[in-house]
Design a protein around this motif. Sequence first.
Motif, short mmCIF file in Angstrom:
data_model
loop_
_atom_site.label_atom_id
_atom_site.label_comp_id
_atom_site.label_asym_id
_atom_site.label_seq_id
_atom_site.Cartn_x
_atom_site.Cartn_y
_atom_site.Cartn_z
N ARG A 119 0.60 -1.17 0.33
CA ARG A 119 -0.24 -0.08 -0.16
C ARG A 119 0.80 1.56 0.06
N VAL A 120 1.79 1.40 0.36
CA VAL A 120 2.90 2.55 0.84
C VAL A 120 3.93 2.04 -0.46
N ARG A 121 4.59 0.75 -1.25
CA ARG A 121 5.60 0.24 -1.77
C ARG A 121 5.99 1.40 -2.80
N TYR A 122 5.47 2.25 -3.89
CA TYR A 122 5.74 2.82 -5.07
C TYR A 122 6.85 3.93 -3.96
N THR A 123 5.96 4.85 -3.08
CA THR A 123 6.47 6.16 -2.77
C THR A 123 8.15 5.06 -1.95
N SER A 124 8.28 4.46 -0.55
CA SER A 124 8.80 3.68 0.10
C SER A 124 9.83 3.65 -0.88
N VAL A 125 10.01 2.78 -2.06
CA VAL A 125 10.82 2.65 -2.46
C VAL A 125 12.25 3.46 -3.60
N SER A 126 10.72 4.79 -3.71
CA SER A 126 11.30 5.17 -5.12
C SER A 126 12.45 6.44 -3.82
N LEU A 127 11.82 6.86 -2.42
CA LEU A 127 12.68 7.75 -2.02
C LEU A 127 14.00 7.55 -1.67
N PRO A 128 14.47 6.49 -0.67
CA PRO A 128 15.76 6.25 -0.65
C PRO A 128 16.70 5.51 -2.05
N TYR A 129 15.93 5.32 -2.98
CA TYR A 129 16.51 5.30 -4.04
C TYR A 129 17.11 6.30 -4.63
N HIS A 130 16.71 7.34 -4.31
CA HIS A 130 16.52 8.56 -5.33
C HIS A 130 17.32 9.39 -4.24
N ILE A 131 17.45 9.69 -3.36
CA ILE A 131 18.05 10.02 -2.58
C ILE A 131 19.75 9.51 -3.23
N GLY A 132 19.11 8.47 -2.28
CA GLY A 132 20.90 8.03 -3.01
C GLY A 132 21.46 8.17 -4.26
#
Length: 503
Positions: free
Chosen positions: A413-426
């Motif tokens: 239910r929050v996978r898209y948001t949770s996956v995207s942020l750490p990946y793109h900050i990294g």
Amino acid sequence: MSSLAAGSTGFAAPKGLAKIILGASTGTLIEWYDFYIFGSLTSVLAVKFYPPGNDTFALIAYLATFAMGFLVRPFGALFFGCVGDLMGRRIAFIATLGIMGTATASIGLLPTYQTAGWFSPVALIVIRMLQGLAIGGEYGGAAVYVAEHVPDNRRGFYTSFLQMTAGLGLVVSLGVILTTEHFMTAASFQQWGWRLPFLISIALVGISLYIRFRMKESPIFSHMKASGTGCKTPIRDAFGKWVNLKQVLISLFGAAAGQSVVSYTGMFFALFYLQNIVRVNAHTSNVIVAVAIIAAQPLYPMVGALSDRIGRKKIMMAGMLLFVVCVFPVYKAMQRAAGNNVVTVGSTKDRVTGDIHLTPLMPDPSSGTLVPASEASHPNEAALIFLIWLQTVFSILTYAPIAAYLVEAFPARVRYTSVSLPYHIGNGVFGGLLPMIGVSLCASTGNIYAGLFYPVAVTSLSFVVGMIFLKESRGTLIWNEMLTERKESWQIPAPVPAPVAAE
């Protein structure tokens, strides 16, 4: 009865999976192609879109515009992550591809500073920000979409094809530029030919959009929507609950940050080192990097499949450790393979712009004093290809399993948001800062290897955090998570000992 039957249904058949992976991967490759084209044409475009008469200022301003694309990526991750968790994965990554394609084509049509004055650089900055926002939303959507169609015990293998697109996007962008230059004079390319690589992307995007419009929504998201178990406040649920926020931070510092600098060192810093430190000419160095990246591509599905057998964490940590141990010897070997005996760099700083100019220095054979290094006349190209290939292997070990890990680390239910942020900050921040920090360290120390201190430090941090806090995600049954329809579905599902049978 839910459309998701335990363990064996819900995910697509092998024939359907090929279309799903092709649609997601093709779009992501085009996004990376568009992104790299902008950076690859730096020297040509810098003087087109900024005031004439001060090429140094134009270059710095252009590089700052390029950096904007990295800095806005986390915002794109948040925005499109919310769209993907609220409205659907398919809608979000169709939107990102459309925005990226439109922005890139616009650069090909944008009037230069000589024609439009200050409208030109301002418009370029806006376009660059749109590109960064689109990239921020694209990867998470493609990764989640593919992962939510595949069997639990083959997720590493199938998502690894998506991971191949970053390196291939760089290769395609270089290939298009070199081909365009080959079929026209240098003067024609400088005058109008530089627009063609941007305009070519229109056809590529059109094909990919056609494929994506024909794709159906992820079955897991469709199930959430039908059952009313979807998320209505993705940002609050993803980052306002400590159990999920903790996992975001662990994923960032224990995986994504290290992965990004390992990958960016092997692709971007290696190219910079060849061209600007050991002075291998631009054409030769581009070919060396392209050949090495292409030669490494078959390793992606092999490593992805291996992660399905032994786990994501072991492979990612092994890649980081190998990088930390081997990267200095690899770059010393690259210095020897170049053959022009560069031993240090001198630097000067422009008083107006602050731009750092590096001058590679070599001992004069007759006097022994340091003199500006000549261009490498006979570099050992085979050795350099192998050494870049070896760095790409380190990158693949960290990068191939990370999509599967990130998807498995967070609930649907929050996978898209949770996956995207750490990946793109990294990748956008830790990876995006690598060129600037690398040049600054070389300039301030005179050490031709000082640019490696930053990626080694970040990778070491990720290795320590990952070894202590990162939990193995292999065996997480994301299909079972949906079958249970837990009310507290924001909690991270616990991995189970063995994967589900897939065939």
